[in-house]
Design a protein around this motif. Structure first.
Motif, PDB file in Angstrom:
ATOM      1  N   ILE A  12     -53.851 -48.157  30.379  1.00  0.00           N
ATOM      2  CA  ILE A  12     -53.625 -49.152  30.973  1.00  0.00           C
ATOM      3  C   ILE A  12     -53.673 -49.389  32.333  1.00  0.00           C
ATOM      4  N   ILE A  13     -53.268 -48.942  32.820  1.00  0.00           N
ATOM      5  CA  ILE A  13     -52.833 -48.151  34.806  1.00  0.00           C
ATOM      6  C   ILE A  13     -54.233 -49.148  35.298  1.00  0.00           C
ATOM      7  N   PRO A  14     -55.601 -47.666  34.753  1.00  0.00           N
ATOM      8  CA  PRO A  14     -56.818 -47.988  35.513  1.00  0.00           C
ATOM      9  C   PRO A  14     -57.563 -49.253  35.477  1.00  0.00           C
ATOM     10  N   TYR A  15     -57.382 -50.263  34.573  1.00  0.00           N
ATOM     11  CA  TYR A  15     -57.987 -51.434  34.136  1.00  0.00           C
ATOM     12  C   TYR A  15     -57.072 -52.306  35.358  1.00  0.00           C
ATOM     13  N   PHE A  16     -55.091 -52.443  35.209  1.00  0.00           N
ATOM     14  CA  PHE A  16     -55.054 -52.484  35.585  1.00  0.00           C
ATOM     15  C   PHE A  16     -54.998 -53.071  37.275  1.00  0.00           C
ATOM     16  N   LEU A  17     -55.520 -52.154  37.809  1.00  0.00           N
ATOM     17  CA  LEU A  17     -55.828 -52.037  39.053  1.00  0.00           C
ATOM     18  C   LEU A  17     -56.949 -52.732  39.475  1.00  0.00           C
ATOM     19  N   LEU A  18     -57.632 -52.690  38.765  1.00  0.00           N
ATOM     20  CA  LEU A  18     -59.320 -52.980  38.416  1.00  0.00           C
ATOM     21  C   LEU A  18     -58.998 -55.423  37.973  1.00  0.00           C
ATOM     22  N   ARG A  19     -58.264 -54.660  38.186  1.00  0.00           N
ATOM     23  CA  ARG A  19     -57.951 -56.579  36.912  1.00  0.00           C
ATOM     24  C   ARG A  19     -58.830 -57.392  36.478  1.00  0.00           C
ATOM     25  N   ASN A  20     -59.413 -55.570  35.316  1.00  0.00           N
ATOM     26  CA  ASN A  20     -59.995 -55.721  34.213  1.00  0.00           C
ATOM     27  C   ASN A  20     -58.485 -56.441  32.632  1.00  0.00           C
ATOM     28  N   VAL A  21     -58.860 -58.052  32.802  1.00  0.00           N
ATOM     29  CA  VAL A  21     -57.587 -57.947  31.664  1.00  0.00           C
ATOM     30  C   VAL A  21     -58.437 -58.110  30.231  1.00  0.00           C
ATOM     31  N   GLU A  22     -59.392 -58.536  30.358  1.00  0.00           N
ATOM     32  CA  GLU A  22     -60.095 -58.407  28.658  1.00  0.00           C
ATOM     33  C   GLU A  22     -59.551 -56.664  27.554  1.00  0.00           C
ATOM     34  N   VAL A  23     -59.746 -56.086  29.055  1.00  0.00           N
ATOM     35  CA  VAL A  23     -60.036 -54.886  28.297  1.00  0.00           C
ATOM     36  C   VAL A  23     -58.476 -54.148  28.270  1.00  0.00           C
ATOM     37  N   ILE A  24     -57.923 -54.303  28.848  1.00  0.00           N
ATOM     38  CA  ILE A  24     -55.745 -54.410  28.499  1.00  0.00           C
ATOM     39  C   ILE A  24     -55.691 -54.750  27.796  1.00  0.00           C
ATOM     40  N   ILE A  25     -56.151 -56.280  27.526  1.00  0.00           N
ATOM     41  CA  ILE A  25     -55.331 -56.606  26.103  1.00  0.00           C
ATOM     42  C   ILE A  25     -56.516 -56.372  24.827  1.00  0.00           C
ATOM     43  N   ASN A  26     -57.459 -55.324  25.293  1.00  0.00           N
ATOM     44  CA  ASN A  26     -58.006 -54.893  24.032  1.00  0.00           C
ATOM     45  C   ASN A  26     -57.127 -53.768  23.250  1.00  0.00           C
ATOM     46  N   ILE A  27     -56.710 -52.781  24.629  1.00  0.00           N
ATOM     47  CA  ILE A  27     -55.967 -52.167  24.409  1.00  0.00           C
ATOM     48  C   ILE A  27     -54.573 -52.128  23.651  1.00  0.00           C
ATOM     49  N   VAL A  28     -53.900 -53.358  24.536  1.00  0.00           N
ATOM     50  CA  VAL A  28     -52.787 -53.776  24.201  1.00  0.00           C
ATOM     51  C   VAL A  28     -52.584 -54.088  22.187  1.00  0.00           C
ATOM     52  N   PHE A  29     -53.349 -54.757  22.293  1.00  0.00           N
ATOM     53  CA  PHE A  29     -53.738 -55.124  20.576  1.00  0.00           C
ATOM     54  C   PHE A  29     -53.727 -54.244  20.297  1.00  0.00           C
ATOM     55  N   THR A  30     -54.910 -53.363  20.574  1.00  0.00           N
ATOM     56  CA  THR A  30     -54.820 -51.988  19.343  1.00  0.00           C
ATOM     57  C   THR A  30     -53.705 -50.786  19.161  1.00  0.00           C
ATOM     58  N   ALA A  31     -53.003 -51.227  20.791  1.00  0.00           N
ATOM     59  CA  ALA A  31     -52.133 -50.058  20.927  1.00  0.00           C
ATOM     60  C   ALA A  31     -50.486 -50.450  19.687  1.00  0.00           C
ATOM     61  N   CYS A  32     -50.962 -52.152  19.214  1.00  0.00           N
ATOM     62  CA  CYS A  32     -49.473 -52.952  18.936  1.00  0.00           C
ATOM     63  C   CYS A  32     -50.214 -52.596  17.302  1.00  0.00           C
ATOM     64  N   LEU A  33     -51.541 -52.856  16.956  1.00  0.00           N
ATOM     65  CA  LEU A  33     -52.212 -52.402  15.494  1.00  0.00           C
ATOM     66  C   LEU A  33     -51.507 -50.645  15.437  1.00  0.00           C
ATOM     67  N   ILE A  34     -51.977 -50.087  16.146  1.00  0.00           N
ATOM     68  CA  ILE A  34     -51.385 -49.242  15.421  1.00  0.00           C
ATOM     69  C   ILE A  34     -50.150 -48.120  15.527  1.00  0.00           C
ATOM     70  N   GLY A  35     -49.082 -49.515  16.774  1.00  0.00           N
ATOM     71  CA  GLY A  35     -47.568 -48.561  16.560  1.00  0.00           C
ATOM     72  C   GLY A  35     -47.326 -49.652  15.105  1.00  0.00           C
ATOM     73  N   PHE A  36     -47.531 -50.671  14.952  1.00  0.00           N
ATOM     74  CA  PHE A  36     -46.793 -51.543  12.894  1.00  0.00           C
ATOM     75  C   PHE A  36     -47.524 -50.599  12.513  1.00  0.00           C
ATOM     76  N   ALA A  37     -48.709 -50.376  12.162  1.00  0.00           N
ATOM     77  CA  ALA A  37     -49.392 -49.368  11.026  1.00  0.00           C
ATOM     78  C   ALA A  37     -48.327 -47.380  11.222  1.00  0.00           C
ATOM     79  N   PHE A  38     -47.643 -47.356  12.190  1.00  0.00           N
ATOM     80  CA  PHE A  38     -47.099 -46.069  12.409  1.00  0.00           C
ATOM     81  C   PHE A  38     -45.112 -46.840  11.555  1.00  0.00           C
ATOM     82  N   LEU A  39     -44.496 -47.540  12.685  1.00  0.00           N
ATOM     83  CA  LEU A  39     -43.508 -47.739  11.904  1.00  0.00           C
ATOM     84  C   LEU A  39     -43.764 -48.378  10.325  1.00  0.00           C
ATOM     85  N   ALA A  40     -44.693 -48.720   9.869  1.00  0.00           N
ATOM     86  CA  ALA A  40     -45.369 -49.062   8.246  1.00  0.00           C
ATOM     87  C   ALA A  40     -44.571 -47.351   7.017  1.00  0.00           C
TER      88      ALA A  40
END
Length: 277
Positions: A12-40
């Protein structure tokens, strides 16, 4: 989990420095899905492990209860046989004994030779009945199980207690082979020792047992199981003990390794008097 969060942060850090919010949201959303999958997956694996442990505990308890029921049932049958034997001895046996005494008194008091002969014949029949009753009482009190059926029952008990899968094969009238009690014990001990060696040295806990009657003169037992070691078979205490047992009853034992199978083959001569009987 810490490593996972660290990697997401680095992404996330490179996109946060570039203030690319859309990519950050996609990465966080995908990370949450993968995290839930691992938790399940973790929770499912944990539940499966708990269920597996519970199943093993229940299976062990079931085997314990089953052995207890078998023992209780055997004791109950033994007590019932002993009760029947006592009843036969106290009622039928005593009545036949009294009948024999009365017949003997009547025979001695009789003056007619024909009547004496008839009473003597009746006495002989009563004596035969008394002997048969005593034999039946003795059989009920001392029930002995032998032959192949007894070996199979003992091996099935060993199979249930040791988590071993055993496949039986019976050929050429082996089930009715007239094994003596000593021969039955020798065959069972050979099978038991072979299965013990298999559980110690084989990677697969399964075995095949073949019982065969050879020309109605010999009883053959063969135990085979997968064997992965390439080294030669060494004659240890177990194999020596099996060989001595077979030789004690007039038989012989052969041990070999062939095509990935460890094979123990024993042969016992059947007594001619048992076969004729």
């Amino acid at each position: 989990m810490i490593t996972y969060v660290y990697l997401i942060t680095l992404a996330i850090i490179p996109y946060f420095l570039l203030r690319n919010v859309e990519v950050i949201i996609n990465i966080v959303f995908t990370a949450c899905l993968i995290g839930f999958a691992f938790l399940a997956f973790y929770q499912t694996s944990r539940k499966e492990k708990i269920i597996s442990e519970l199943y093993e505990a229940l299976q062990s308890e079931f085997r314990t209860v089953k052995r207890r029921l078998v023992t209780t049932d055997k004791l109950a049958r033994k007590e019932e046989r002993e009760q029947i034997a006592r009843d036969m001895h106290d009622s039928v046996g005593h009545q036949l004994t009294a009948l024999l005494m009365q017949l003997e008194v009547m025979r001695m008091q009789s003056t007619d030779e024909k009547t004496k002969k008839q009473l003597s014949n009746i006495k002989d029949l009563a004596k035969i009945s008394l002997d048969e009753t005593r034999s039946a009482v003795k059989t009920l009190k001392n029930e002995e199980e032998g032959g192949l059926s007894a070996i199979i029952r003992l091996i099935r008990k060993l199979e249930a207690e040791s988590h071993v899968r055993i496949t039986f094969s019976i050929k050429n009238g082996a089930f009715t082979a007239p094994l003596s009690n000593e021969q039955t014990v020798a065959v069972y001990r050979v099978v038991q020792e072979s299965l013990t060696n298999m559980m110690r040295h084989s990677h697969v806990k399964e075995a095949t047992i073949l019982f065969e009657s050879v020309a109605n003169n010999y009883f053959q037992v063969e135990i085979s199981n997968p064997f992965e070691h390439q080294s030669c078979v060494k004659q240890g205490f177990g194999l020596t003990s099996m060989q001595e047992r077979m030789e004690h009853v007039g038989g012989k034992l052969n041990v070999q390794k062939s095509q990935g199978q460890f094979i123990v083959r024993g042969m016992i001569p059947l007594e001619r008097k048992l076969i004729d009987k």
